[in-house]
Design an enzyme around this catalytic site. Structure first.
Site, short mmCIF file in Angstrom:
data_model
loop_
_atom_site.label_atom_id
_atom_site.label_comp_id
_atom_site.label_asym_id
_atom_site.label_seq_id
_atom_site.Cartn_x
_atom_site.Cartn_y
_atom_site.Cartn_z
N GLU A 34 -44.92 33.72 95.55
CA GLU A 34 -44.52 34.55 94.41
C GLU A 34 -43.29 35.36 94.78
O GLU A 34 -43.24 35.97 95.85
CB GLU A 34 -45.66 35.48 94.02
CG GLU A 34 -45.31 36.47 92.91
CD GLU A 34 -46.41 37.48 92.66
OE1 GLU A 34 -47.43 37.09 92.05
OE2 GLU A 34 -46.28 38.65 93.10
N THR A 65 -42.26 36.87 88.91
CA THR A 65 -42.98 37.87 88.15
C THR A 65 -42.12 38.41 87.01
O THR A 65 -40.93 38.15 86.92
CB THR A 65 -43.45 39.03 89.05
OG1 THR A 65 -42.29 39.70 89.59
CG2 THR A 65 -44.32 38.53 90.17
N TYR A 66 -42.78 39.20 86.17
CA TYR A 66 -42.16 39.70 84.94
C TYR A 66 -42.49 41.17 84.83
O TYR A 66 -43.68 41.54 84.79
CB TYR A 66 -42.76 38.93 83.76
CG TYR A 66 -42.05 39.05 82.44
CD1 TYR A 66 -40.96 38.25 82.14
CD2 TYR A 66 -42.50 39.94 81.47
CE1 TYR A 66 -40.33 38.33 80.91
CE2 TYR A 66 -41.87 40.03 80.23
CZ TYR A 66 -40.78 39.22 79.97
OH TYR A 66 -40.17 39.31 78.75
N ARG A 123 -51.54 39.19 79.87
CA ARG A 123 -51.44 40.30 78.93
C ARG A 123 -50.43 41.31 79.44
O ARG A 123 -49.63 41.84 78.67
CB ARG A 123 -52.81 40.95 78.72
CG ARG A 123 -52.76 42.00 77.61
CD ARG A 123 -54.12 42.42 77.13
NE ARG A 123 -54.73 43.41 78.01
CZ ARG A 123 -55.73 44.20 77.64
NH1 ARG A 123 -56.24 44.09 76.42
NH2 ARG A 123 -56.24 45.05 78.49
N ASP A 125 -49.34 44.71 82.30
CA ASP A 125 -49.71 46.11 82.50
C ASP A 125 -48.87 47.04 81.64
O ASP A 125 -47.71 46.72 81.32
CB ASP A 125 -49.51 46.50 83.97
CG ASP A 125 -50.44 45.72 84.90
OD1 ASP A 125 -51.59 45.48 84.49
OD2 ASP A 125 -50.00 45.37 86.00
N ALA A 144 -54.17 37.60 76.29
CA ALA A 144 -53.46 36.45 76.87
C ALA A 144 -53.90 35.15 76.22
O ALA A 144 -53.10 34.21 76.08
CB ALA A 144 -53.69 36.40 78.38
N HIS A 171 -61.81 42.05 86.44
CA HIS A 171 -60.71 42.91 86.01
C HIS A 171 -61.23 44.34 85.87
O HIS A 171 -62.33 44.57 85.37
CB HIS A 171 -60.14 42.41 84.67
CG HIS A 171 -58.82 43.02 84.33
ND1 HIS A 171 -58.69 44.31 83.88
CD2 HIS A 171 -57.57 42.51 84.37
CE1 HIS A 171 -57.43 44.59 83.65
NE2 HIS A 171 -56.71 43.49 83.94
N LYS A 187 -59.62 32.12 78.01
CA LYS A 187 -58.24 31.71 78.27
C LYS A 187 -58.17 30.24 78.69
O LYS A 187 -57.25 29.51 78.29
CB LYS A 187 -57.63 32.62 79.34
CG LYS A 187 -57.45 34.07 78.89
CD LYS A 187 -56.75 34.92 79.93
CE LYS A 187 -57.63 35.24 81.12
NZ LYS A 187 -56.98 36.21 82.05
N GLN A 198 -55.73 37.47 91.24
CA GLN A 198 -55.20 38.71 91.79
C GLN A 198 -55.44 38.68 93.29
O GLN A 198 -56.37 38.04 93.78
CB GLN A 198 -55.96 39.87 91.15
CG GLN A 198 -55.56 41.24 91.63
CD GLN A 198 -56.50 42.30 91.08
OE1 GLN A 198 -57.69 42.30 91.38
NE2 GLN A 198 -55.98 43.17 90.25
#
Length: 329
Positions: A34, A65-66, A123, A125, A144, A171, A187, A198
């Site tokens: 990543e 990542t975004y 979804r 943060d 999501a 989560h 999903k 995660q």
């Protein structure tokens, strides 16, 4: 009702991430990494130097990542496109935060036009405070799973291979593991082909996630679950990352790192790093033995720590100037 018009074939299309998990690999198991969009030119150079090194090491795919609220949208797209032309199979993270449905459609079409057909549907943060209250963007989506449904309903959707996030400890917004399981399966049923977890530091949590998904839905729950690993190089940084993730560092690992620190993290940082790399290696060894389909490393845009773990696994050359490696990498 007549069929919807099918989109023209794309001029360029990525290998699907879910396909890379089935390819033969020079190592014991595929590995992926990543990256984060760089903040400046120097950081961008470091990222692409790292990308070249991972390409040479045989990485199966890379993800980008975004930022919260789309704060890195343009950089994410630019970096992903450049990585894809190396060529590297490139997975683009996409979130719902501060995006309306028309904006999401525009983004997906932009990805398709560039051949970026691997999407991680998140979804996302809340901007400013990852653990703060999540608020739906007016005109946007809430879950999501809705993003996956949006993409798969688009004419371009047939080109996409979609992944999701999964959470070994559940989560932190889920009321319990049963609810977390139901949301993850929702999903997968919407069209996701795999999940990336995660980061975690207790392999038992990963195995329990795999077991509870398979028990709740033997078909959808059997889709690949890629473990997310962050090589430990600093006690302070791993604590911070776990805090942001709403998870906890296992007590035995924290004790091991505190023992290495000897009461002075700065003076003993090399020893902490050595112990941390050993911890990550042990986790990876067990994950391979348990049949994990891939090892996904959170690299912070660096190579050295991940390469050291891979070397310990017999999957990469040793690191160091004495072995002819450029220490910039």
């Amino acid at each position: 009702m007549p069929d919807s018009p099918r989109p023209a074939p794309l001029p360029y299309r990525q290998v699907a991430v879910s396909d890379t998990l089935r390819f033969n690999t020079p190592g014991r198991v595929p590995f992926s990494v990543e990256f984060m969009p760089p903040r400046d030119d120097e950081a961008e150079l470091r990222l692409f130097t790292a990308a070249e090194a991972f390409h040479d090491l045989g990485v199966s795919f890379v993800s980008v990542t975004y930022g919260a609220g789309g704060s890195t949208r343009e950089r994410t797209l630019r970096v992903a496109r450049r990585l894809a032309t190396k060529p590297l199979t490139t997975l683009v993270h996409t979130t719902l935060v501060e995006h309306t449905v028309p904006e999401l459609i525009h983004m997906v079409r932009a990805y398709a036009s560039l051949g970026l057909t691997n999407l991680l549907a998140l979804r996302g943060d809340p901007p400013g405070d990852p653990t703060g209250q999540w608020v739906q963007t007016p005109g946007g989506l809430r879950y999501a799973s809705e993003l996956i449904e949006l993409v798969t309903a688009m004419p371009e959707g047939r080109f996409f291979d979609i992944g999701i996030a999964s959470f070994p400890e559940g989560h932190y917004r889920a009321k319990d593991l049963q609810q977390d399981t139901e949301i993850t399966l929702r999903k997968l049923r919407a069209g996701a082909q795999y999940s990336i977890t995660q980061m975690f530091f207790d392999v038992d949590h990963y195995l329990r996630l795999r077991d509870r998904l398979a028990a709740a839905d033997p078909t959808e729950g059997a889709k690949p679950i890629i473990p997310g690993l962050m090589p430990i190089t600093s006690l302070r940084s791993v604590r911070k990352q776990m805090e942001l993730a709403g998870a906890q560092l296992p007590a035995d690992i924290e004790r091991e790192l505190l023992s290495a620190a000897g009461g002075d993290e700065r003076a003993n940082r090399d020893r902490i790093r050595e112990v941390g790399i050993g911890i990550t290696t042990r986790m990876a060894e067990r994950l391979i033995a348990e049949g994990a389909p891939d090892l996904h490393f959170m690299t912070m845009n660096n190579v050295r720590a991940t390469q050291e773990v891979l070397h310990n696994l017999g999957m990469a050359p040793a690191w160091g100037e004495e072995y002819g490696h450029d220490m910039v990498r």
